[in-house]
Design an enzyme around this catalytic site. Sequence first.
Site, short mmCIF file in Angstrom:
data_model
loop_
_atom_site.label_atom_id
_atom_site.label_comp_id
_atom_site.label_asym_id
_atom_site.label_seq_id
_atom_site.Cartn_x
_atom_site.Cartn_y
_atom_site.Cartn_z
N LYS A 97 0.88 -1.17 0.00
CA LYS A 97 0.00 0.00 0.00
C LYS A 97 0.92 1.22 0.00
CE LYS A 97 -3.14 2.70 2.88
NZ LYS A 97 -3.78 2.84 4.21
N GLY A 158 -7.30 9.03 10.08
CA GLY A 158 -7.55 9.08 11.52
C GLY A 158 -8.53 10.14 11.97
N ALA A 184 -9.21 5.70 4.77
CA ALA A 184 -8.93 6.91 5.55
C ALA A 184 -10.20 7.69 5.86
CB ALA A 184 -7.92 7.82 4.85
N GLY A 185 -10.32 8.05 7.14
CA GLY A 185 -11.45 8.85 7.59
C GLY A 185 -12.69 8.06 7.93
N ASN A 206 -8.90 1.63 10.33
CA ASN A 206 -7.93 1.30 11.36
C ASN A 206 -8.26 2.01 12.67
OD1 ASN A 206 -4.26 1.33 11.64
ND2 ASN A 206 -5.79 0.51 12.98
N THR A 207 -8.12 3.34 12.67
CA THR A 207 -8.33 4.09 13.90
C THR A 207 -9.71 3.84 14.51
OG1 THR A 207 -6.84 5.84 13.13
CG2 THR A 207 -8.36 6.41 14.90
#
Length: 261
Positions: A97, A158, A184-185, A206-207
Amino acid sequence: MKDLVIGGRRFTNRFFLGTGKFASSETMRRALAASETQLVTAALTRVHEGDAAHDDILSAVDRSKTEVMLNTSGARNADEAVRIAKIGLAAGFNWVKLEIHPDARYLLPDPVETLKAVEACAKLGMVVLPYINADPVLARHCEDAGAAAVMPLGSPIGSNRGLRTRDMIEIIVEQCRVPVVVDAGIGLPSHAAEAIELGADAVLANTAVAAAGDPVAMAEAFKLAVRGAELAVKARPPAQSRTANPTSPMDVFDIFKQESE
């Protein structure tokens, strides 16, 4: 929805999971199991195969069922990203990635350097998934350069703000011939479901999972949300309408009137 195939690998689960920010390897292991994900991302610095002195994420991943995709987080330009990718390739990791973000405040990807890195890594024979701004033109350039899929951001990494780039993601989905993975986000399961409903082939979070009060429960929630959205897309929802559309016959009162007469 069509079967999801990336880099020759078939995926039955469209929820991918990052491995950063978990409080412990055990929590991560349980979250991965709950998510039933088949693709995880990891920074090269967190992979120490066979080294008991380090907290190796590979010990928590069943690699017979789950693909490990190294990311180039921390790279500030194409040269640094390709160098990381080559180290990973030498260690036996063929999936990468590409993350290239020179701005530490917003971590927005550098489009010029990312495209260079896509071209270089594709020539190495790697399965390349670039993290990009939600730019339809850049997505097509990455596709032409050999990307196996493109990963447009929903909002900054994040931030948990969801699909702030919704309109551009719709165009990318419409135009790209390779899979689109929204990355993302993504802060809530509903954000992930929205991405799938827009036509994205998969989502990566992830976050939202790792930093949750209960990462294991959140991982399962994301899995269920993505599956629910996938089923909804397959069910072919009715078209939207600008006006009301009654669910019951509107002439019922005429019938009553005729009977009373």
